[in-house]
Design a protein around this motif. Structure first.
Motif, mmCIF file in Angstrom:
data_model
loop_
_atom_site.group_PDB
_atom_site.id
_atom_site.type_symbol
_atom_site.label_atom_id
_atom_site.label_comp_id
_atom_site.label_asym_id
_atom_site.label_seq_id
_atom_site.Cartn_x
_atom_site.Cartn_y
_atom_site.Cartn_z
ATOM 1 N N ARG A 179 1.197 3.762 -2.968
ATOM 2 C CA ARG A 179 0.730 5.275 -2.670
ATOM 3 C C ARG A 179 2.414 6.043 -3.752
ATOM 4 O O ARG A 179 1.790 7.615 -3.232
ATOM 5 N N GLU A 180 3.201 5.767 -3.159
ATOM 6 C CA GLU A 180 4.080 6.246 -3.639
ATOM 7 C C GLU A 180 4.606 6.367 -5.221
ATOM 8 O O GLU A 180 4.971 7.720 -5.671
ATOM 9 N N ARG A 230 2.159 6.167 -6.813
ATOM 10 C CA ARG A 230 0.850 6.982 -7.491
ATOM 11 C C ARG A 230 1.458 8.547 -7.283
ATOM 12 O O ARG A 230 0.994 9.123 -8.485
ATOM 13 N N LYS A 286 0.748 -1.167 0.253
ATOM 14 C CA LYS A 286 0.280 0.010 -0.069
ATOM 15 C C LYS A 286 1.113 0.678 -0.155
ATOM 16 O O LYS A 286 0.582 1.969 -0.860
ATOM 17 N N GLU A 287 1.963 1.208 0.485
ATOM 18 C CA GLU A 287 3.236 1.612 0.727
ATOM 19 C C GLU A 287 3.451 2.887 -0.234
ATOM 20 O O GLU A 287 3.408 3.761 -1.127
ATOM 21 N N GLU A 340 -10.307 14.161 -1.180
ATOM 22 C CA GLU A 340 -9.413 12.927 -2.201
ATOM 23 C C GLU A 340 -9.396 13.976 -3.380
ATOM 24 O O GLU A 340 -8.587 13.450 -4.461
ATOM 25 N N LYS A 352 -2.262 -3.097 -7.947
ATOM 26 C CA LYS A 352 -2.103 -3.445 -7.178
ATOM 27 C C LYS A 352 -2.680 -5.178 -6.923
ATOM 28 O O LYS A 352 -2.627 -6.038 -6.147
#
Lengths: 450, 330
Positions: free
Chosen positions: A33-34, A36, A29-30, B53, A57
């Motif tokens: 996010r990066e 993205r 997930k982390e 968001e 993902k």
């Protein structure tokens, strides 16, 4: 710079993952996010990013990664694969007309580089011994016709123009007729830049298309384009039916997210990229290489190809033999230097190597091409005897060489010292190789020797 | 009085034609941007993380940029807390207010620095294809109409046809163009430009330069030399160094502003080709991250479509659908 490049950012994410034996869902997930954020900062359209991240993902969180032995590697692989996929899978070639000439129409917004790209394409065909007729269809921007004419002159390629009072539709039709009569292989129609929402101007392009039925309609896109790239590409595609994209100004420091967006929304392959100001700076687009470059795996393939076309295999083998037998001379040194220089500017080469970005000191290094020129001048000022027997270089010879090459005695001394050091090093290597049978022969190799 | 009303009143005091130019030029951006935001705020009935968001995505989609967007939404969060706002609909005017804060930050620097008692020298720089030469043509047209004597210096000696392009502009509007041969030293052209401008008693000298990517060291050095020559030959000059940015450009615009800024001390931005679709967000990012004023904006192809940037006009044109809707309600 406040922003890291996409490849640097990706590298730092990937480094975190690379060392891990096991990747948890939180890790993924982390990382995503990066990914993205990195893609968004690289100007990839947010809708495209959303799809991309979701796809990755899914594949990553699904068993694929969890079960693999090195999950970190696996994540990198998936991102790389998806990125390559997004950019078009394989390299795509130009459409060819069954009967010459092949008609190519260049379209796009203002200032993206249509005219320059037209010239570069003509040069590209010229290198394949094909004749091109350039057609000056931009009658609106002041001196656009003149720009194409100057390009044509420098390339020795004819330019068809009817001035700026005739309609572009007529110019295009007559240009293609002329090319057909005179047996040209390609016709490239340069058109004026226009906004994709300008109904009237878009209508003009449709009329040109009807008149000349082009084999290729290439959208020229500036690699620095932001989020609007999607709208531009979509709208040009809907109104004209694009066959491909030329991505320009890729030699800037933009991260070129527009490339991803354009491909994703239009499904049109990127066929060429513009990589410099000279007319030679047009290269075919290789999606897999671009993906690797973004991921920081370096554009090693391009480098190898350049090396292969520039390095004479015969000479390389010869050199290796000389090194082993310690008969390496200044002649060989010069030869070596020239082969390296044939591969293009050293900075370009460095940027293609993986992880150079991380090596401190190398990151912002400006390779001093002038230094190479100086070295060449020094060696060229030596007599044949001096070149093959450097030991005879006494003070007065050195002084003469310095004068002859426009350098100082210190410069000459430095070069001779470097040369001797190199020889000494080779000696050590060869002795090492002789001493230990296990080691392969020819212990010392230049990186570009096969 | 709500922020929207304030905006409307401020704009009503301004010239009708200018307001019209901003409205037409930004109509597409406004339509996309505002309809997305309206839709978001009317669809949801709670202010929560999902809403923030989605708002982030809309802003990024308008090229506001990742960092500025995050900061902007952060500001919004603070205000929502401080003012105890509950209804998403109230966010509309709050958002425009927060954007306005950013845009007003460099307002006092916003006007071109004209030298009232002597020659004004303006240097134009930027990457390839952003519209430097066209901007110079339009600006020369404007100064000429104001009764000033203008001279253009054809410092783009590199791109094929660039000198001719500037000359065509010169002929059209009737101003002198100082030029050399293609391929000659741009610094020498500018040098001649300054001396010609002085001896012909011109009010304004507009200096064109070749487009260059900011990561090309040699080309940037060449530009520094041009800048040095201007400084040396005319004390106090260049009065403005304007970086021309293409509004279509994404995040690289910030890199451009930073690099050109370091090289030649950029004093303001000209944002061209603003009349597209998803554009204009860059204006916010430049003000927020670089503290550089946007001085001029290109809102169309015509000569008088180059306008002084005005944050109230800009916001009014951007949010006008909402402003009108609010009026209809009250």
């Amino acid at each position: 710079m406040a922003f890291e490049g996409l490849s640097e950012r990706m590298q730092s994410i990937m480094r975190k993952l690379r060392g891990k034996g096991k990747v948890t869902e939180a890790d993924v997930k982390e990382a995503m996010r990066e990914v993205r954020l990195a893609l968004l900062e690289a100007d990839v359209n947010f809708r495209v990013v959303r799809d991309f991240v979701n796809r990755v993902k899914e594949r990553v969180v699904g068993q694929e990664v969890m079960r693999s032995l090195t999950p970190g590697q696996q994540v990198i692989k998936v991102v790389n694969e998806e990125l390559t996929q997004l950019m078009g899978g394989e390299r795509s070639k130009l459409n060819q007309a069954l009967r010459s000439p092949t008609v190519i129409m260049m379209v796009g917004l203002q200032g993206t580089g249509k005219t320059t790209s037209s010239g570069k394409l003509a040069r590209y065909f010229q290198k394949q011994n094909r004749r091109t007729l350039l057609v000056a269809g931009d009658v609106y921007r002041p001196a656009a016709i003149r720009q194409l004419e100057v390009l044509g002159e420098s390339l020795d390629t004819p330019v068809f123009s009817l001035g700026d009072q005739e309609s572009p539709v007529v110019i295009a039709r007559r240009g293609v007729e002329k090319a057909r009569e005179e047996g040209f292989d390609y016709v490239i129609i340069d058109t004026a830049g226009r906004l994709h929402i300008d109904e009237e101007m878009m209508g003009e392009l449709r009329k040109i298309r009807e008149q000349v039925s082009p084999d290729e309609i290439l959208l020229v896109v500036d690699a620095m384009t932001g989020q609007d790239a999607v709208n531009v590409a979509e709208s040009f595609n809907q109104q004209l039916g694009l066959t491909g994209v030329v991505l320009t100004k890729l030699d800037g420091d933009t991260r070129g997210g527009a490339a991803l967006s354009v491909k994703a929304v239009t499904d049109c392959p990127i066929k060429f990229v513009g990589t410099g100001e000279k007319t030679d700076a047009l290269e075919p687009f290789f999606p897999d290489r671009m993906a690797s470059r973004i991921l920081g795996m370096g554009d090693v393939l391009t480098l190898i190809e350049k090396a292969q076309s520039a390095v004479d295999q015969e000479k390389a083998r010869d050199l290796e033999r000389k090194m082993r037998t310690l008969t390496f001379t200044f002649d060989d040194f010069l030869d070596q230097l020239q082969q390296v220089r044939k591969m293009g500017p050293l900075e370009d080469m460095l940027s293609m190597l993986p992880d150079v970005g991380q090596m401190k000191g190398l990151k912002n290094v400006q390779v001093d091409e002038k230094q190479l020129v100086r070295v060449e001048a020094i060696i060229r000022s030596m007599t044949p005897q001096e070149k093959s027997h450097p030991e005879i270089l006494n003070a007065s010879r050195r002084k003469r060489i310095a004068r002859g090459s426009g350098t100082t005695v210190q410069d000459v001394n430095r070069l001779i010292k470097q040369f001797n050091d190199m020889k000494k090093m080779m000696k050590q290597f060869t002795q090492m190789a002789k001493g230990k049978k296990k080691k392969k022969r020819g212990g010392f190799r230049f990186p570009f020797m096969s | 009085m709500s922020f929207f009303q304030k905006l409307k009143e401020s704009v009503q005091q301004k010239t009708e034609t200018v307001t019209q130019k901003f409205m037409t030029g930004l109509s597409k951006t406004s339509h996309n941007f505002v309809s997305a935001i309206s839709d978001l705020f009317s669809r949801t009935n709670r202010i929560d993380e999902d809403l923030y968001e989605e708002l982030e995505e809309i802003l990024i989609g308008a090229d506001v940029g990742v960092k500025t967007t995050i900061d902007l939404v952060e500001r919004l969060r603070e205000e929502v807390k401080a003012r105890k706002i509950k209804e998403p609909a109230e966010l509309k005017s709050l958002l425009s207010e927060v954007i306005s804060e950013i845009l007003k930050r460099n307002e006092q620097e916003q006007h071109l620095r004209l030298n009232e008692d002597g020659l004004t020298v303006i240097l134009f720089v930027g990457v390839n294809g952003v519209g430097k030469t066209t901007t110079i043509g339009k600006l020369a047209h404007r100064f000429k109409n104001e009764g000033k004597k203008v001279i253009l210096a054809a410092g783009d000696t590199f791109r094929a046809g660039a000198i001719e392009q500037l000359e065509t502009w010169g002929q059209r509007i009737g101003v002198d163009v100082i030029r050399h041969q293609a391929g000659s030293d741009p610094a020498a052209v500018i040098y001649d430009g300054i001396h010609a401008a002085r001896s012909r008693k011109a009010d304004i000298l507009l200096c064109d330069t070749a487009g260059r990517l900011q990561n090309k060291v040699n080309l940037m050095e060449e530009l520094k030399k041009v800048h040095r020559v201007v400084q040396r030959e005319s004390p106090g000059a260049p009065h403005d160094v304007l970086l021309v940015l293409d509004a279509t450009t994404g995040q690289n615009a910030l890199v451009q502003a930073r690099q050109f800024g370091q090289a030649v001390n950029v004093s303001g931005i000209v944002l061209t080709k603003l009349d597209g679709t998803a554009k204009g967000g860059m204006v916010i990012a430049i003000n927020h991250e670089l503290n550089l004023p946007v001085k001029l904006v290109g809102l169309g192809e015509k000569a008088d479509d180059l306008q002084d940037f005005d944050s109230d006009q800009f916001l009014h044109a951007l949010f006008r659908d909402m402003i009108e809707a609010e009026e209809g309600n009250s």
